[in-house]
Every structure is written in C-alpha cells, then in structure tokens.
Design an enzyme around this catalytic site. Structure first.
Site, PDB file in Angstrom:
ATOM      1  N   GLY A 126       0.875  -1.238  -0.091  1.00  0.00           N
ATOM      2  CA  GLY A 126       0.056   0.028   0.077  1.00  0.00           C
ATOM      3  C   GLY A 126       0.902   1.159   0.120  1.00  0.00           C
ATOM      4  O   GLY A 126       2.183   1.105  -0.123  1.00  0.00           O
TER       5      GLY A 126
ATOM      6  N   ALA B 185      -5.630  -2.324   4.667  1.00  0.00           N
ATOM      7  CA  ALA B 185      -6.881  -1.804   4.767  1.00  0.00           C
ATOM      8  C   ALA B 185      -7.673  -2.162   3.673  1.00  0.00           C
ATOM      9  O   ALA B 185      -7.251  -2.053   2.455  1.00  0.00           O
ATOM     10  CB  ALA B 185      -6.990  -0.706   5.496  1.00  0.00           C
ATOM     11  N   TYR B 186      -9.096  -2.181   4.029  1.00  0.00           N
ATOM     12  CA  TYR B 186      -9.713  -2.130   2.784  1.00  0.00           C
ATOM     13  C   TYR B 186     -10.106  -0.706   2.767  1.00  0.00           C
ATOM     14  O   TYR B 186     -10.791   0.035   3.593  1.00  0.00           O
ATOM     15  CB  TYR B 186     -11.163  -2.830   3.143  1.00  0.00           C
ATOM     16  CG  TYR B 186     -12.341  -2.685   2.130  1.00  0.00           C
ATOM     17  CD1 TYR B 186     -12.597  -3.829   1.485  1.00  0.00           C
ATOM     18  CD2 TYR B 186     -12.769  -1.562   1.724  1.00  0.00           C
ATOM     19  CE1 TYR B 186     -13.837  -3.806   0.387  1.00  0.00           C
ATOM     20  CE2 TYR B 186     -14.054  -1.361   0.819  1.00  0.00           C
ATOM     21  CZ  TYR B 186     -14.092  -2.735   0.203  1.00  0.00           C
ATOM     22  OH  TYR B 186     -15.348  -2.643  -0.773  1.00  0.00           O
TER      23      TYR B 186
ATOM     24  N   TYR C 150     -17.096   2.493   5.301  1.00  0.00           N
ATOM     25  CA  TYR C 150     -15.631   2.385   5.367  1.00  0.00           C
ATOM     26  C   TYR C 150     -15.430   3.071   6.924  1.00  0.00           C
ATOM     27  O   TYR C 150     -14.542   2.317   7.708  1.00  0.00           O
ATOM     28  CB  TYR C 150     -14.968   3.115   4.322  1.00  0.00           C
ATOM     29  CG  TYR C 150     -13.250   3.444   4.606  1.00  0.00           C
ATOM     30  CD1 TYR C 150     -12.659   2.547   4.442  1.00  0.00           C
ATOM     31  CD2 TYR C 150     -13.003   4.861   4.969  1.00  0.00           C
ATOM     32  CE1 TYR C 150     -11.140   2.636   4.859  1.00  0.00           C
ATOM     33  CE2 TYR C 150     -11.879   5.162   5.410  1.00  0.00           C
ATOM     34  CZ  TYR C 150     -10.895   4.145   5.238  1.00  0.00           C
ATOM     35  OH  TYR C 150      -9.517   4.453   5.492  1.00  0.00           O
TER      36      TYR C 150
HETATM   37  N1  LIG Z   1      -5.728   6.493   1.620  1.00  0.00           N
HETATM   38  C1  LIG Z   1      -6.232   7.516   2.377  1.00  0.00           C
HETATM   39  O1  LIG Z   1      -6.592   8.518   2.099  1.00  0.00           O
HETATM   40  C2  LIG Z   1      -6.400   7.120   3.870  1.00  0.00           C
HETATM   41  C3  LIG Z   1      -6.766   8.251   4.521  1.00  0.00           C
HETATM   42  C4  LIG Z   1      -7.101   8.004   6.153  1.00  0.00           C
HETATM   43  C5  LIG Z   1      -6.437   6.705   6.662  1.00  0.00           C
HETATM   44  N2  LIG Z   1      -6.002   5.824   5.781  1.00  0.00           N
HETATM   45  C6  LIG Z   1      -5.531   4.577   6.351  1.00  0.00           C
HETATM   46  O2  LIG Z   1      -4.136   4.409   6.251  1.00  0.00           O
HETATM   47  C7  LIG Z   1      -3.703   2.975   6.325  1.00  0.00           C
HETATM   48  C8  LIG Z   1      -3.038   2.973   4.750  1.00  0.00           C
HETATM   49  O3  LIG Z   1      -3.697   3.401   3.957  1.00  0.00           O
HETATM   50  P1  LIG Z   1      -2.818   3.449   2.250  1.00  0.00           P
HETATM   51  O4  LIG Z   1      -3.155   4.821   1.937  1.00  0.00           O
HETATM   52  O5  LIG Z   1      -1.682   3.052   2.205  1.00  0.00           O
HETATM   53  O6  LIG Z   1      -3.810   2.388   1.574  1.00  0.00           O
HETATM   54  P2  LIG Z   1      -3.667   1.814   0.185  1.00  0.00           P
HETATM   55  O7  LIG Z   1      -2.634   2.447  -0.635  1.00  0.00           O
HETATM   56  O8  LIG Z   1      -5.277   1.530  -0.463  1.00  0.00           O
HETATM   57  O9  LIG Z   1      -3.323   0.345   0.685  1.00  0.00           O
HETATM   58  C9  LIG Z   1      -3.785  -0.385   1.300  1.00  0.00           C
HETATM   59  C10 LIG Z   1      -3.073  -1.859   1.224  1.00  0.00           C
HETATM   60  O10 LIG Z   1      -3.861  -2.738   1.939  1.00  0.00           O
HETATM   61  C11 LIG Z   1      -3.923  -4.165   1.167  1.00  0.00           C
HETATM   62  N3  LIG Z   1      -5.155  -4.904   1.353  1.00  0.00           N
HETATM   63  C12 LIG Z   1      -6.430  -4.608   1.199  1.00  0.00           C
HETATM   64  N4  LIG Z   1      -7.200  -5.694   1.541  1.00  0.00           N
HETATM   65  C13 LIG Z   1      -6.231  -6.571   1.949  1.00  0.00           C
HETATM   66  C14 LIG Z   1      -6.579  -7.941   2.498  1.00  0.00           C
HETATM   67  N5  LIG Z   1      -7.652  -8.491   2.621  1.00  0.00           N
HETATM   68  N6  LIG Z   1      -5.413  -8.463   3.050  1.00  0.00           N
HETATM   69  C15 LIG Z   1      -4.121  -7.804   2.942  1.00  0.00           C
HETATM   70  N7  LIG Z   1      -3.868  -6.698   2.434  1.00  0.00           N
HETATM   71  C16 LIG Z   1      -5.075  -5.921   1.919  1.00  0.00           C
HETATM   72  C17 LIG Z   1      -4.066  -3.702  -0.246  1.00  0.00           C
HETATM   73  O11 LIG Z   1      -3.468  -4.740  -1.010  1.00  0.00           O
HETATM   74  P3  LIG Z   1      -3.392  -4.953  -2.623  1.00  0.00           P
HETATM   75  O12 LIG Z   1      -2.219  -4.044  -2.758  1.00  0.00           O
HETATM   76  O13 LIG Z   1      -3.143  -6.348  -2.676  1.00  0.00           O
HETATM   77  O14 LIG Z   1      -4.500  -4.279  -2.937  1.00  0.00           O
HETATM   78  C18 LIG Z   1      -2.942  -2.416  -0.273  1.00  0.00           C
HETATM   79  O15 LIG Z   1      -1.708  -2.759  -0.582  1.00  0.00           O
HETATM   80  C19 LIG Z   1      -5.014   2.243   6.061  1.00  0.00           C
HETATM   81  O16 LIG Z   1      -5.587   1.921   7.473  1.00  0.00           O
HETATM   82  C20 LIG Z   1      -5.963   3.354   5.788  1.00  0.00           C
HETATM   83  O17 LIG Z   1      -7.487   3.096   6.279  1.00  0.00           O
HETATM   84  C21 LIG Z   1      -5.904   5.929   4.608  1.00  0.00           C
END
Ligand SMILES: NC(=O)c1ccc[n+]([C@@H]2O[C@H](COP(=O)([O-])OP(=O)(O)OC[C@H]3O[C@@H](n4cnc5c(N)ncnc54)[C@H](OP(=O)(O)O)[C@@H]3O)[C@@H](O)[C@H]2O)c1
Length: 319
Positions: free
Chosen positions: A10, A69-70, A134
């Site tokens: 991610g 995360a999803y 979410y």
């Molecule tokens: N993105 C945002 O704007 C945002 C905002 C606030 C908080 N957050 C939080 O920050 C954290 C990191 O988010 P991010 O932005 O890095 O998200 P991201 O880029 O969407 O990455 C999420 C990762 O989780 C993996 N994932 C999804 N389903 C999975 C499963 N069933 N088993 C194992 N891995 C799985 C995905 O794997 P694949 O590569 O295989 O799809 C992806 O690599 C999360 O907790 C998120 O809720 C994010």
C-alpha cells in the site's frame, strides 16, 4: 526485534518498509505474497483468518505494524461485510495474538471515523460517529484492537497521497494531461498527508514507544479507550479544490505537467458519490506533539517533496 509489516504494497506500507528497517528485522507481508517486481514475501490476507493466522504464527513477532486496509470508500457501501472483515475482524485477530504473545501493535485509522460536523479540529477523545461503511469498519477495528488488551498505537491519518499507488495527487496529474478544465469539491476540509510523512513520523515515535516500558493494557482500571490513539496528519488545512490548485501550480514548476489547467470549485452536492464524506475532518495533532515531541510540517511541504520525488522518478525513467 522482529517486525511484521502487513500491507507492504500500500501507499503507507511501501514507505514503512524503508522507514522501519532500522528498528529491527522487518518482514513484509502482502495479500498476494509478492512485492513489486514479483519478489516473494510473506502472504497475509486479512480477509482470510487462516492466512492471517499463518502469518502471525510464522515467527515470534515483537511488533506488528498493520498498514493493510480495505480503503475503497465508495465500494464499501456495497460490500460492508468485507470491509468489516478486513478492517475490524482482522484487528481482533491480530490484537488477540499480540496480547497472548506479548507483542505490540501499530495500526492506522482514519479521519472518516468522524462525521465532519464539528467546527474545530477533531481530538482523539472526541466521540467518533462515522457516516459511511468504511468509517464504521475502521472504527470497529480501533475498538477491536483496544478491546484485545494488547499494547498498541492507533495512528489516525487522512487524505493520504504519495508518489505511488492510487491517490488524489496522481489522479490530478493524469487529468491535467488529459483535460482543459476540472471541477473539484470545495466544501470538504482536511489535511493532505503524504505517505512518506506518515512513515517517517511512525518510525520516530515508534523508536520512543519501543524504548519505553510496555504501556499498560488499555482495559486496565483508569485507562481510557482512546489512550493509545494519536492523530497523525500534516499541519494546516485545505479543501480538495485548493489542494488540486496547489498541485497544478507546483507540478508545472516541477516540470511534471506542461501547463496549469483551470480548477473550478463545486459543492459536494454537485458531485454525488455512493459514500457520504465528512465535511470537516481536520485532526488536532497536539497529543502526538506533546507525547512524542514531533512537529508535523505544513501539508504544502509534503506536496513539494512528493512532486520532487515524482520528478526524479520521471527523470530516471527517461534516462
Ligand atoms: N488512503 C487514504 O486517503 C487514507 C486516509 C485515512 C486513513 N487511511 C488509512 O491509512 C492506512 C494505509 O492506507 P493506504 O493509503 O496506504 O491504503 P492503500 O494504498 O489503499 O493500501 C492498502 C493496502 O492494503 C492491502 N489490502 C487490502 N485488502 C487486503 C487484505 N484482505 N489482505 C491484505 N492486504 C489487503 C492492499 O493490498 P493490495 O495491494 O493487494 O490491494 C493495499 O496494499 C489504512 O489503514 C487506511 O485506512 C488512508
């Protein structure tokens, strides 16, 4: 120190691989069991209890960092059970393993646990009232981890972007090359936070947290459920429209797009999405500053750094 990093592919997970490496022996895990370039790593599917159990029992982990995360905010409205399984069920399983084995857990959560109706930056002890599937799944994950009784840090972040992965910055850069004009919502307020800032700050506070005695369990008498929760976002605030405009102006200067295109403001009501989003989800980072002494830079600094990184990546590809 053996560290299990879940979700290494991610945006945040990718940056954590580098940032956490100095803290110990870091083992990356992904849903597919592969890293970019087809490199094999540990497999851990958080939607599959057997897969997660196997990864947890693969070593005697001292620290588990969950960046998986999803994160599909709109799609979660159609598959809330899957979002709950990955964002909450898995956290109960990770927390239970950590509590049993004396491991610590670092987990990421979101500004979307709030409804966005407030008029001041949200604090860690404000009551979360998510307005979408979410956000509800992420809040349930926080609760599951706290209730497991393991030593934990939950870092709430927001509006995450970086040089890799699917995110607002990269979408804006693509659209700038394809379109003459864009409309972007101007009535949602938050703090764009780079994945690199999240990873670097995580490493800094983790070094301090790990050096201290294991914190008391959250269910001990006198502990508040939010004691282990910290907001981790860049300083300042903006809207998606203003963020888009800043991207355009700075991306031209960085040589990433040929010209600035017009970005016109619209209201959320004019851009219907499946999931509702909080109107005001700026997070107050005072607790992180006071507890760990970290100063979070203005969001524009992270934007410039990420655009610089993208410019370097483009230059390297062109060579
Ligand atoms: N993105 C945002 O704007 C945002 C905002 C606030 C908080 N957050 C939080 O920050 C954290 C990191 O988010 P991010 O932005 O890095 O998200 P991201 O880029 O969407 O990455 C999420 C990762 O989780 C993996 N994932 C999804 N389903 C999975 C499963 N069933 N088993 C194992 N891995 C799985 C995905 O794997 P694949 O590569 O295989 O799809 C992806 O690599 C999360 O907790 C998120 O809720 C994010």
């Amino acid at each position: 120190m053996k560290i299990l990093l879940l979700g290494a592919n991610g945006q945040v997970g990718f940056e954590l691989q580098r940032a956490l490496a100095p803290l110990g022996e870091l083992v990356a895990a992904t849903r597919s069991g592969t890293l970019p370039g087809g490199i094999a790593c540990l497999r851990a599917d958080l939607g599959d209890t057997d897969s997660l159990a196997a990864a947890l029992s693969a070593a005697r982990w001292d620290l588990i960092v969950n960046a998986a995360a999803y994160t599909a905010v709109d799609r979660a409205e159609d598959e809330p059970e899957l979002a709950q399984r990955i964002n909450a069920g898995a956290l109960g399983q990770i927390g239970a393993w950590a509590a049993r084995n004396g491991a610590r857990v670092v987990h990421y959560s979101t500004d979307y646990v709030f409804d966005g109706q407030g008029a001041r930056p949200c604090r860690e002890d404000d009551t979360p009232t998510p307005i979408g599937a979410y956000g509800r799944s992420k809040l349930a994950g926080e609760v599951a981890l706290v209730q497991s009784g393991c030593a934990h840090l939950i870092l709430r972040t927001a509006w995450v972007y970086g040089a890799r992965g699917g995110n607002f910055l990269r979408t804006m850069l693509r659209l700038a090359r394809e379109r003459e004009r864009l409309t972007v919502v101007d009535d949602q307020h938050g703090a764009p936070t780079s994945s690199r800032l999240i990873a670097a700050t995580s490493a800094a506070i983790l070094a301090q947290w790990l050096a201290g005695a294991a914190p008391r369990r959250e269910h001990d008498s006198g502990a508040q459920w939010h004691d282990g929760i910290y907001n981790l976002v860049a300083s300042g605030q903006t809207t998606w429209c203003e963020f888009a405009r800043a991207i355009m102006a700075r991306a031209v200067a960085a040589g990433l797009i040929p010209r600035e295109i017009e970005v016109a403001p619209i209201r959320t009501a004019d851009f219907p999405t499946k999931a509702r989003r909080p109107a005001y989800s700026v997070l107050d980072t005072r607790k992180l500053r006071e507890r760990f002494g970290v100063c979070l830079p203005d969001w524009r600094r992270g934007l410039d750094a990420t655009l610089g990184e993208l410019a370097e990546m483009h230059a390297a590809q062109a060579r």
